[in-house]
Design an enzyme around this catalytic site. Structure first.
Site, short mmCIF file in Angstrom:
data_model
loop_
_atom_site.label_atom_id
_atom_site.label_comp_id
_atom_site.label_asym_id
_atom_site.label_seq_id
_atom_site.Cartn_x
_atom_site.Cartn_y
_atom_site.Cartn_z
N HIS A 185 38.42 39.80 42.35
CA HIS A 185 38.09 41.14 41.87
C HIS A 185 38.95 41.50 40.66
O HIS A 185 38.55 42.32 39.84
CB HIS A 185 38.31 42.18 42.97
CG HIS A 185 37.35 42.05 44.11
ND1 HIS A 185 37.58 41.21 45.18
CD2 HIS A 185 36.15 42.64 44.33
CE1 HIS A 185 36.56 41.30 46.03
NE2 HIS A 185 35.69 42.15 45.54
N ASP A 255 27.93 36.94 42.54
CA ASP A 255 28.80 37.98 43.08
C ASP A 255 28.82 39.10 42.02
O ASP A 255 28.23 38.96 40.94
CB ASP A 255 30.20 37.40 43.35
CG ASP A 255 30.97 38.19 44.40
OD1 ASP A 255 30.60 39.35 44.68
OD2 ASP A 255 31.96 37.66 44.95
#
Length: 338
Positions: A185, A255
């Site tokens: 992330h 993702d």
């Protein structure tokens, strides 16, 4: 009805704004994804899901969520029960393989009971990553185990539970996110193991479950295959590993395109994902400027991607006639003794 585009979109809040409704109507994402910020009460979730579908005129549009259990559970008590993490399922499996597989199937089936009543039809589960010692906890206790055989067995049972309840699973994170030592992330994980080492562990659960219809990519660089690009934007990883070695011919989504493991502005990221051979770009955050940038560069569904989309859409099953109360009591009984 105009044709859908190759992306999945989030929205900002508990209901659709006029701008979001107009954007979806014009840009036609294939599906939608919900996050914690979109979750209020039971009627609100139901209404939001219906409004998302209505915005593109498709009452069957896929609506996705990350509902794993543990810390990755977007809908929480009191709306649904708090489920254990993947490691807790794995702990039962290590003591009693049959009991562990039953717990995994039950959890998938109970997720389906919970989510289908809101109209949510796709769960981004199972997690098929195989962590190595010392790896970052971005996967951590989300994983079912530390060996590919137990991860595969539990992942398959979880997926079957979801499908028995009428939902589609999304395997993640292909071709394997277990060796990350940073959180994707925030930064880009780099894996230096050889292809042979990866093939003996990381790739095995995905090979065993290659006939599932949906998977999510990993934002990780595998230097032995493509030292310059993470799997999500690597044509070489997609072609040689995911489509080739693993043999996955299903619908491959990225993702989240917003994650900082990817380089470039939003348009560049989305274009690179499609150019690498992925089918769908996932944009999660509901930020309108970013959504527009993605929609501007992704294509209308066509060719092999359209074939895979149609195959995924055709694979939804009618839910079985299982008794929710009985299954919930059985599941909770398994964990009462842990």
């Amino acid at each position: 009805m105009s044709e859908s585009k190759a992306f999945i979109s989030g929205c900002k809040g508990l209901s659709l704004s006029g701008e979001e409704r107009s954007f979806f109507d014009a840009e036609r994402p294939w599906g939608f994804i919900l996050f914690g910020r979109n979750i209020g009460d039971e009627q609100q979730i139901f209404d939001l899901v219906a409004a998302l579908r209505d915005s593109i005129g498709n009452p069957a549009a896929p609506v996705l969520i990350d509902q794993e259990g543990g810390r990755v559970q977007r809908i929480r008590p009191p709306l649904v029960q708090q489920y254990p993490n993947g490691a807790a399922i794995g702990e039962i499996y290590r003591r009693d393989a049959e009991g562990g597989l039953r717990a995994a199937w039950l959890m998938g089936r109970l997720h389906a009971f919970d989510l289908m009543r809101f109209g949510i039809t796709v769960d981004c589960l199972p997690v098929l990553d195989v962590p190595v010692p010392g790896s970052h906890d971005v996967i951590g206790n989300r994983a079912y185990g530390h060996d590919p055989l137990s991860v595969t067995a539990i992942g398959r049972a979880m997926a079957e539970g979801l499908k028995s309840g009428g939902m589609l699973p999304v395997m993640k994170h292909m071709p394997g996110h277990g060796r990350t030592f940073v959180d994707s992330h925030h930064s880009l994980p780099v894996v230096s193991e050889t292809f042979e080492e990866l093939a003996k562990s990381d790739f095995l659960p995905f090979i065993a479950m290659k006939d599932e219809v949906m998977a999510m990519s990993a934002h990780m660089v595998f230097t032995a295959i493509d030292p310059d690009n993470p799997a999500t934007t690597s044509a070489k990883v997609v072609r040689e590993v995911i489509r080739g070695h693993i043999g996955f011919d299903g619908l491959l989504m990225s993702d989240d395109v917003s994650m900082n493991a990817l380089a470039g502005d939003m348009s560049t990221r989305a274009r690179n994902i499609i150019d690498a051979g992925l089918d769908l770009v996932l944009h999660c955050h509901g930020i309108m400027d970013e959504m527009k940038a993605v929609a501007d560069v992704v294509p209308v569904l066509a060719g092999e991607t359209l074939r895979r989309v149609r195959a995924a859409e055709a694979s939804f099953r009618k839910p079985d006639n299982a008794n929710e109360q009985d299954l919930r009591a059985e599941f909770n009984g398994l964990f009462a003794t842990v």
